[in-house]
Enzyme design. Structure first.
Site, PDB file in Angstrom:
ATOM      1  CE  LYS A  28       9.661  39.014  40.566  1.00 37.51           C
ATOM      2  NZ  LYS A  28       8.996  38.540  41.747  1.00 37.51           N
TER       3      LYS A  28
ATOM      4  CB  CYS B 108       9.239  43.190  44.438  1.00 35.33           C
ATOM      5  SG  CYS B 108      10.007  42.066  45.588  1.00 35.33           S
TER       6      CYS B 108
HETATM    7  N1  SAJ Z   1       0.301  48.913  47.485  1.00 38.41           N
HETATM    8  C1  SAJ Z   1      -0.550  49.978  47.339  1.00 38.41           C
HETATM    9  N2  SAJ Z   1      -1.820  49.726  46.924  1.00 38.41           N
HETATM   10  C2  SAJ Z   1      -2.264  48.464  46.666  1.00 38.41           C
HETATM   11  C3  SAJ Z   1      -1.389  47.391  46.798  1.00 38.41           C
HETATM   12  C4  SAJ Z   1      -0.094  47.640  47.221  1.00 38.41           C
HETATM   13  O1  SAJ Z   1      -0.180  51.144  47.578  1.00 38.41           O
HETATM   14  O2  SAJ Z   1      -3.438  48.337  46.317  1.00 38.41           O
HETATM   15  C5  SAJ Z   1       1.678  49.157  47.924  1.00 38.41           C
HETATM   16  C6  SAJ Z   1       2.003  48.482  49.261  1.00 38.41           C
HETATM   17  O3  SAJ Z   1       1.623  49.289  50.342  1.00 38.41           O
HETATM   18  C7  SAJ Z   1       3.499  48.297  49.156  1.00 38.41           C
HETATM   19  C8  SAJ Z   1       3.719  48.053  47.659  1.00 38.41           C
HETATM   20  O4  SAJ Z   1       2.563  48.517  47.013  1.00 38.41           O
HETATM   21  O5  SAJ Z   1       4.184  49.474  49.520  1.00 38.41           O
HETATM   22  C9  SAJ Z   1       3.972  46.614  47.262  1.00 38.41           C
HETATM   23  O6  SAJ Z   1       3.157  45.727  48.004  1.00 38.41           O
HETATM   24  P1  SAJ Z   1       2.460  44.426  47.384  1.00 38.41           P
HETATM   25  O7  SAJ Z   1       1.736  43.744  48.468  1.00 38.41           O
HETATM   26  O8  SAJ Z   1       1.670  44.800  46.198  1.00 38.41           O
HETATM   27  O9  SAJ Z   1       3.650  43.568  46.808  1.00 38.41           O
HETATM   28  P2  SAJ Z   1       5.031  42.990  47.397  1.00 38.41           P
HETATM   29  O10 SAJ Z   1       6.118  43.934  46.990  1.00 38.41           O
HETATM   30  O11 SAJ Z   1       4.941  42.631  48.819  1.00 38.41           O
HETATM   31  O12 SAJ Z   1       5.151  41.633  46.561  1.00 38.41           O
HETATM   32  C10 SAJ Z   1       5.130  41.696  45.143  1.00 38.41           C
HETATM   33  C11 SAJ Z   1       4.142  40.643  44.618  1.00 38.41           C
HETATM   34  N3  SAJ Z   1       3.907  40.858  43.193  1.00 38.41           N
HETATM   35  C12 SAJ Z   1       2.661  40.955  42.687  1.00 38.41           C
HETATM   36  O13 SAJ Z   1       1.671  40.900  43.378  1.00 38.41           O
HETATM   37  C13 SAJ Z   1       2.557  41.124  41.208  1.00 38.41           C
HETATM   38  C14 SAJ Z   1       4.701  39.253  44.862  1.00 38.41           C
HETATM   39  O14 SAJ Z   1       3.868  38.264  44.267  1.00 38.41           O
HETATM   40  C15 SAJ Z   1       6.113  39.148  44.278  1.00 38.41           C
HETATM   41  O15 SAJ Z   1       6.681  37.869  44.506  1.00 38.41           O
HETATM   42  C16 SAJ Z   1       6.971  40.181  44.977  1.00 38.41           C
HETATM   43  O16 SAJ Z   1       6.451  41.460  44.663  1.00 38.41           O
HETATM   44  C17 SAJ Z   1       8.396  40.033  44.477  1.00 38.41           C
HETATM   45  O17 SAJ Z   1       9.217  39.455  45.215  1.00 38.41           O
HETATM   46  O18 SAJ Z   1       8.679  40.394  43.335  1.00 38.41           O
END
Ligand code: SAJ
Length: 431
Positions: A205, A259
């Site tokens: 995780k 997360c």
């Molecule tokens: N972000 C960027 N650039 C990107 C992708 C995301 O700046 O290319 C930023 C987003 O704007 C946001 C942050 O990252 O602020 C996180 O967003 P996210 O969509 O990447 O992830 P979360 O936090 O919504 O969900 C993550 C997921 N983990 C992964 O993809 C490895 C999800 O599967 C997990 O279950 C979740 O964390 C968790 O609960 O841990």
């Protein structure tokens, strides 16, 4: 192993969908939350979380009589702990909710029960912290009762779908515990179920979210490099990603949510001297809000007394979750710089930020503003017509931090268009 009764501790973003899904698959589920407000809201048939499909799922589960809501655990065949693990101000995992949940299970724990920890935790939490607490029952973990760690990995916005479809890892304190966990989740999980030991599952995780954080950090660093070389990072990423083994993520105002911006610290805490890359990535991503403010000051000079419209506050598009949101950090930094900020967050119109003014609509936010800044690419912000805001704004500066808007549309409408990740010469050659 057969299950009839399940007790889920923590009815938040993960516990509530999980409890409801088990209930709609026929288990008698005792949903527990220590927050009286949450218990009252759920008992009244409402939900305290915005997530597509969740309200109807919870209502179906309650309506079926298979889900009941309580403020303390009761005896059951299996227990799932899905409580928060916040990070403290000195960036350590706050395990107090996990500890309290495990302690509350002890009086209810019976021989042959299964306990699964789902909360994100530092490596070895299941064996070193949770097992000893549960063993106060007089039963031994792995022998008297089964104990496993199975992290949630669902994406906010797609929780219900990913809960069922994603691959799931179940790490037992021994093989029998992992097998018991598989029997439980197999009731609804359609993705692959992979069995391992509990510490590996904890590490899986943390590795997933840390790896995403580090990958976003390199995208953010590329965007700063592009700005200094006169390159458009969005174009460069698009071309680089045509390579069969490259997938660069998107730069932006930083990384938020509960997360990805938090979990890497659980690895750093456990081994600071061998996690330097992870720490560096955190500092790059945490530095983005200040960089965004810097981009605006470069264009406008001092921000003191300048009216700025900020569009979006949530940590990512189309969700109401504000936790660790970099958009909020940007607004706070603009306020610190003396700007008069008017913000609009369509998913949480009531949210308040000290020193800034909440607007009720896009028009309300941009009225009389010298500059508008796109912080979150909510779907409803994507199609904003430059002409519609031009009439309302006092100034003509736009800052897009998400690579969302079309430069030519804005420049044709008379705006100075600044984009995060786009260097000066490229900006001029495209305008
Ligand atoms: N972000 C960027 N650039 C990107 C992708 C995301 O700046 O290319 C930023 C987003 O704007 C946001 C942050 O990252 O602020 C996180 O967003 P996210 O969509 O990447 O992830 P979360 O936090 O919504 O969900 C993550 C997921 N983990 C992964 O993809 C490895 C999800 O599967 C997990 O279950 C979740 O964390 C968790 O609960 O841990």
């Amino acid at each position: 192993m057969q299950f009839e009764q399940l007790c889920v501790l923590g009815l938040g973003y993960i516990g509530l969908p999980t409890a409801s899904t088990f209930a709609t698959h026929g288990l008698a589920v005792i949903g527990v939350d220590v927050n009286r407000r949450v218990v009252d809201i759920l008992r009244s048939g409402e939900v305290h979380i915005q997530e597509p499909g969740l309200r109807s799922l919870v209502q179906a589960a309650l309506g079926s009589g298979h889900l009941s809501i309580h403020d303390a655990p009761r005896e059951a065949d299996a227990f799932i702990i899905a409580v928060p693990t916040p990070v403290t101000s000195d960036r350590r995992a706050d395990l107090s909710y996990v500890v309290a949940a495990a302690e509350s299970i002890v009086p209810c724990l019976r021989r042959g029960n299964l306990v699964v920890l789902e909360s994100t935790c530092p490596p070895r939490t299941t064996v070193d912290i949770v097992a000893p607490i549960l063993e106060r029952s007089g039963l031994k973990a792995g022998e008297g009762f089964y104990l496993a760690y199975s992290p949630e990995r669902v994406l906010p916005g797609k929780i219900l779908q990913e809960l069922v479809e994603n691959a799931r890892v179940i790490g037992g304190v021994n093989q029998a515990s992992a097998a018991a966990g598989r029997d439980l989740y197999a009731m609804f999980v359609r993705g692959e179920i992979l069995l391992s030991d509990s510490t590996t599952a904890e590490m899986v995780k943390l590795m997933e979210n840390t790896s995403r954080d580090v990958n976003i950090a390199i995208a953010n660093e590329f965007s700063r490099l592009a700005e200094s070389f006169g390159v458009d990072v969005w174009e460069a990423i698009d071309i680089a990603n045509r390579h069969p083994r490259i997938n660069i993520l998107r730069p932006g105002p930083g990384v938020g949510g509960h997360c990805i911006s938090v979990d890497p610290w659980f690895l750093v805490e456990a081994a600071p001297e061998i996690s330097t890359l992870i720490q560096e990535a955190r500092s790059v991503n945490d530095g983005q809000p200040a960089h965004v403010v810097e981009l605006l000051s470069r264009a406008l000079g001092s921000l003191r007394g300048i009216k700025i419209a900020a569009l979006g506050l949530s940590y990512k598009p189309n969700v109401d979750d504000m936790r660790e949101s970099p958009a909020i950090a940007v607004v706070q930094k603009l306020v610190e710089a003396g700007a008069e900020v008017s913000y609009f967050e369509p998913y949480a119109p009531e949210v308040q930020i000290a020193g800034a003014t909440g607007a009720r609509s896009i028009k309300d936010a941009v009225r009389d503003a010298m500059a508008a800044i796109l912080l979150v690419n909510h779907t409803e912000f994507e199609d904003i017509e430059p002409a519609s805001v031009q009439k309302l704004m006092a100034g003509r500066t736009i800052l897009d931090t998400r690579g969302t808007w079309d430069r030519s549309e804005w420049t044709e409408a008379g705006f100075q268009f600044i984009a995060l990740g786009v260097g000066e010469s490229k900006a001029h050659s495209n305008s």
